[in-house]
Design a protein around this motif. Structure first.
Motif, PDB file in Angstrom:
ATOM      1  N   SER A  75      77.819  26.910  53.211  1.00 52.22           N
ATOM      2  CA  SER A  75      77.134  27.168  54.459  1.00 52.22           C
ATOM      3  C   SER A  75      75.824  27.929  54.288  1.00 52.22           C
ATOM      4  CB  SER A  75      78.052  27.937  55.417  1.00 52.22           C
ATOM      5  OG  SER A  75      78.441  29.176  54.857  1.00 52.22           O
ATOM      6  N   VAL A  76      75.661  28.606  53.155  1.00 48.11           N
ATOM      7  CA  VAL A  76      74.456  29.405  52.943  1.00 48.11           C
ATOM      8  C   VAL A  76      73.670  28.979  51.718  1.00 48.11           C
ATOM      9  CG1 VAL A  76      75.548  31.364  54.077  1.00 48.11           C
ATOM     10  CG2 VAL A  76      75.595  31.209  51.585  1.00 48.11           C
ATOM     11  N   LYS A  77      74.192  28.067  50.939  1.00 46.67           N
ATOM     12  CA  LYS A  77      73.518  27.640  49.725  1.00 46.67           C
ATOM     13  C   LYS A  77      72.144  27.067  50.062  1.00 46.67           C
ATOM     14  CE  LYS A  77      76.227  25.992  46.714  1.00 46.67           C
ATOM     15  NZ  LYS A  77      77.180  25.122  45.981  1.00 46.67           N
ATOM     16  N   GLY A  78      71.138  27.532  49.343  1.00 50.35           N
ATOM     17  CA  GLY A  78      69.773  27.103  49.583  1.00 50.35           C
ATOM     18  C   GLY A  78      69.026  27.949  50.583  1.00 50.35           C
ATOM     19  N   ARG A  79      69.725  28.777  51.342  1.00 50.01           N
ATOM     20  CA  ARG A  79      69.088  29.654  52.322  1.00 50.01           C
ATOM     21  C   ARG A  79      69.214  31.126  51.962  1.00 50.01           C
ATOM     22  NH1 ARG A  79      70.959  29.944  57.432  1.00 50.01           N
ATOM     23  NH2 ARG A  79      73.103  29.415  56.821  1.00 50.01           N
ATOM     24  N   PHE A  80      70.353  31.505  51.381  1.00 48.71           N
ATOM     25  CA  PHE A  80      70.612  32.897  51.038  1.00 48.71           C
ATOM     26  C   PHE A  80      70.543  33.060  49.521  1.00 48.71           C
ATOM     27  CE2 PHE A  80      73.538  34.070  54.876  1.00 48.71           C
ATOM     28  CZ  PHE A  80      72.580  33.591  55.746  1.00 48.71           C
ATOM     29  N   THR A  81      70.098  34.224  49.087  1.00 46.20           N
ATOM     30  CA  THR A  81      70.019  34.530  47.667  1.00 46.20           C
ATOM     31  C   THR A  81      70.603  35.910  47.414  1.00 46.20           C
ATOM     32  OG1 THR A  81      67.999  33.212  47.419  1.00 46.20           O
ATOM     33  CG2 THR A  81      68.532  34.757  45.657  1.00 46.20           C
ATOM     34  N   ILE A  82      71.557  35.986  46.486  1.00 48.62           N
ATOM     35  CA  ILE A  82      72.135  37.267  46.115  1.00 48.62           C
ATOM     36  C   ILE A  82      71.438  37.790  44.865  1.00 48.62           C
ATOM     37  CG2 ILE A  82      73.975  36.290  44.667  1.00 48.62           C
ATOM     38  CD1 ILE A  82      75.832  38.496  45.773  1.00 48.62           C
ATOM     39  N   SER A  83      71.251  39.080  44.813  1.00 46.82           N
ATOM     40  CA  SER A  83      70.768  39.731  43.613  1.00 46.82           C
ATOM     41  C   SER A  83      71.541  41.026  43.430  1.00 46.82           C
ATOM     42  CB  SER A  83      69.261  39.990  43.662  1.00 46.82           C
ATOM     43  OG  SER A  83      68.909  40.789  44.777  1.00 46.82           O
ATOM     44  N   ARG A  84      71.629  41.468  42.188  1.00 52.11           N
ATOM     45  CA  ARG A  84      72.447  42.642  41.906  1.00 52.11           C
ATOM     46  C   ARG A  84      71.845  43.425  40.765  1.00 52.11           C
ATOM     47  NH1 ARG A  84      78.563  42.640  39.484  1.00 52.11           N
ATOM     48  NH2 ARG A  84      78.731  44.906  39.244  1.00 52.11           N
ATOM     49  N   ASP A  85      71.876  44.741  40.906  1.00 48.85           N
ATOM     50  CA  ASP A  85      71.444  45.669  39.883  1.00 48.85           C
ATOM     51  C   ASP A  85      72.576  46.671  39.708  1.00 48.85           C
ATOM     52  OD1 ASP A  85      70.166  47.344  38.114  1.00 48.85           O
ATOM     53  OD2 ASP A  85      68.713  48.099  39.559  1.00 48.85           O
ATOM     54  N   ASN A  86      73.537  46.322  38.860  1.00 49.02           N
ATOM     55  CA  ASN A  86      74.711  47.162  38.609  1.00 49.02           C
ATOM     56  C   ASN A  86      75.448  47.461  39.912  1.00 49.02           C
ATOM     57  OD1 ASN A  86      74.429  47.255  35.766  1.00 49.02           O
ATOM     58  ND2 ASN A  86      72.877  48.854  35.961  1.00 49.02           N
ATOM     59  N   ALA A  87      75.298  48.673  40.442  1.00 50.29           N
ATOM     60  CA  ALA A  87      76.045  49.078  41.619  1.00 50.29           C
ATOM     61  C   ALA A  87      75.292  48.855  42.927  1.00 50.29           C
ATOM     62  CB  ALA A  87      76.463  50.541  41.501  1.00 50.29           C
ATOM     63  N   LYS A  88      74.214  48.106  42.891  1.00 48.14           N
ATOM     64  CA  LYS A  88      73.491  47.730  44.092  1.00 48.14           C
ATOM     65  C   LYS A  88      73.464  46.215  44.214  1.00 48.14           C
ATOM     66  CE  LYS A  88      70.466  51.787  44.081  1.00 48.14           C
ATOM     67  NZ  LYS A  88      69.064  52.265  44.077  1.00 48.14           N
ATOM     68  N   VAL A  89      73.635  45.726  45.423  1.00 46.58           N
ATOM     69  CA  VAL A  89      73.621  44.302  45.660  1.00 46.58           C
ATOM     70  C   VAL A  89      72.814  44.027  46.919  1.00 46.58           C
ATOM     71  CG1 VAL A  89      75.789  44.282  46.967  1.00 46.58           C
ATOM     72  CG2 VAL A  89      75.035  42.205  45.762  1.00 46.58           C
ATOM     73  N   TYR A  90      72.110  42.897  46.902  1.00 48.59           N
ATOM     74  CA  TYR A  90      71.221  42.534  47.987  1.00 48.59           C
ATOM     75  C   TYR A  90      71.509  41.103  48.406  1.00 48.59           C
ATOM     76  CZ  TYR A  90      68.777  46.445  45.803  1.00 48.59           C
ATOM     77  OH  TYR A  90      68.460  47.660  45.244  1.00 48.59           O
TER      78      TYR A  90
ATOM     79  N   GLY B 186      65.218  30.858  62.374  1.00 45.93           N
ATOM     80  CA  GLY B 186      64.194  30.580  61.385  1.00 45.93           C
ATOM     81  C   GLY B 186      63.664  31.802  60.671  1.00 45.93           C
ATOM     82  N   GLY B 187      64.041  32.970  61.127  1.00 47.07           N
ATOM     83  CA  GLY B 187      63.561  34.197  60.534  1.00 47.07           C
ATOM     84  C   GLY B 187      64.350  34.597  59.305  1.00 47.07           C
ATOM     85  N   SER B 188      64.016  35.776  58.790  1.00 50.44           N
ATOM     86  CA  SER B 188      64.605  36.279  57.556  1.00 50.44           C
ATOM     87  C   SER B 188      65.033  37.725  57.712  1.00 50.44           C
ATOM     88  CB  SER B 188      63.603  36.187  56.398  1.00 50.44           C
ATOM     89  OG  SER B 188      63.220  34.853  56.134  1.00 50.44           O
ATOM     90  N   LEU B 189      66.052  38.087  56.967  1.00 48.47           N
ATOM     91  CA  LEU B 189      66.499  39.460  56.827  1.00 48.47           C
ATOM     92  C   LEU B 189      66.923  39.686  55.391  1.00 48.47           C
ATOM     93  CD1 LEU B 189      68.770  40.094  59.959  1.00 48.47           C
ATOM     94  CD2 LEU B 189      66.555  41.169  59.498  1.00 48.47           C
ATOM     95  N   ARG B 190      66.856  40.934  54.956  1.00 46.62           N
ATOM     96  CA  ARG B 190      67.329  41.315  53.632  1.00 46.62           C
ATOM     97  C   ARG B 190      68.339  42.445  53.792  1.00 46.62           C
ATOM     98  NH1 ARG B 190      65.871  40.622  48.283  1.00 46.62           N
ATOM     99  NH2 ARG B 190      66.261  42.383  46.861  1.00 46.62           N
ATOM    100  N   LEU B 191      69.561  42.192  53.366  1.00 53.35           N
ATOM    101  CA  LEU B 191      70.617  43.185  53.401  1.00 53.35           C
ATOM    102  C   LEU B 191      70.700  43.899  52.061  1.00 53.35           C
ATOM    103  CD1 LEU B 191      73.484  41.190  55.175  1.00 53.35           C
ATOM    104  CD2 LEU B 191      71.603  42.495  56.198  1.00 53.35           C
ATOM    105  N   SER B 192      71.007  45.191  52.118  1.00 49.18           N
ATOM    106  CA  SER B 192      71.146  45.996  50.912  1.00 49.18           C
ATOM    107  C   SER B 192      72.475  46.720  50.946  1.00 49.18           C
ATOM    108  CB  SER B 192      70.011  47.019  50.798  1.00 49.18           C
ATOM    109  OG  SER B 192      68.750  46.394  50.755  1.00 49.18           O
ATOM    110  N   CYS B 193      73.040  46.955  49.779  1.00 47.13           N
ATOM    111  CA  CYS B 193      74.296  47.681  49.661  1.00 47.13           C
ATOM    112  C   CYS B 193      74.269  48.485  48.372  1.00 47.13           C
ATOM    113  CB  CYS B 193      75.482  46.722  49.660  1.00 47.13           C
ATOM    114  SG  CYS B 193      77.083  47.514  49.378  1.00 47.13           S
ATOM    115  N   ALA B 194      74.630  49.752  48.474  1.00 45.57           N
ATOM    116  CA  ALA B 194      74.700  50.628  47.320  1.00 45.57           C
ATOM    117  C   ALA B 194      76.109  51.174  47.181  1.00 45.57           C
ATOM    118  CB  ALA B 194      73.699  51.767  47.446  1.00 45.57           C
ATOM    119  N   ALA B 195      76.677  51.054  45.998  1.00 44.40           N
ATOM    120  CA  ALA B 195      77.997  51.589  45.703  1.00 44.40           C
ATOM    121  C   ALA B 195      77.873  52.938  45.018  1.00 44.40           C
ATOM    122  CB  ALA B 195      78.784  50.625  44.818  1.00 44.40           C
ATOM    123  N   SER B 196      78.822  53.801  45.300  1.00 43.67           N
ATOM    124  CA  SER B 196      78.885  55.095  44.648  1.00 43.67           C
ATOM    125  C   SER B 196      80.336  55.425  44.339  1.00 43.67           C
ATOM    126  CB  SER B 196      78.258  56.192  45.513  1.00 43.67           C
ATOM    127  OG  SER B 196      78.946  56.314  46.749  1.00 43.67           O
TER     128      SER B 196
END
Length: 117
Positions: free
Chosen positions: A62-77, A15-25
């Motif tokens: 399997s994740v629709k409605g629970r997970f949300t992707i966002s992106r700022d060019n070379a960063k994705v969350y 029931g908890g939440s986490l936020r993953l981050s990824c940065a490309a270089s």
């Protein structure tokens, strides 16, 4: 060449939440899309969500409605809500790199997400 660095994994209760981050270089100008995959022990790696340069967005059922992707060019969350034990897996950031007719996959190192009480 593209390098991906992930962060944000950890242990969370159901029931908890986490936020993953990824940065490309590196050669980020050559990225066509970025997204998130996961792999649980004994299972194949599965795509969770992808966001392309033209803002097309895909979610696995399997994740629709629970997970949300966002992106700022070379960063994705990946915002993960309502986590379930079956979400336990190693989560990987992905970038699809190169000309569209010959895309190559680049991967982050993986970050462990464990959902347990």
């Amino acid at each position: 060449q593209v390098q991906l660095v992930e962060s944000g994994g950890g242990l969370v209760q159901p029931g908890g939440s986490l936020r993953l981050s990824c940065a490309a270089s590196g050669a980020t100008f050559s990225i066509n899309a970025m997204g998130w995959y996961r792999q649980a022990p004994g299972k194949e790696r599965e795509v969770l969500s992808v966001k392309s340069n033209d803002d097309y967005t895909y979610y696995a059922d399997s994740v629709k409605g629970r997970f949300t992707i966002s992106r700022d060019n070379a960063k994705v969350y990946l915002q993960m809500n309502s986590l379930k034990p079956e979400d336990t897996a190693v989560y990987y950031c992905n970038a699809k790199v190169g000309p569209s007719i010959a895309l190559m996959d680049y991967w982050g190192q993986g970050t462990q997400v464990t959902v347990s009480s």
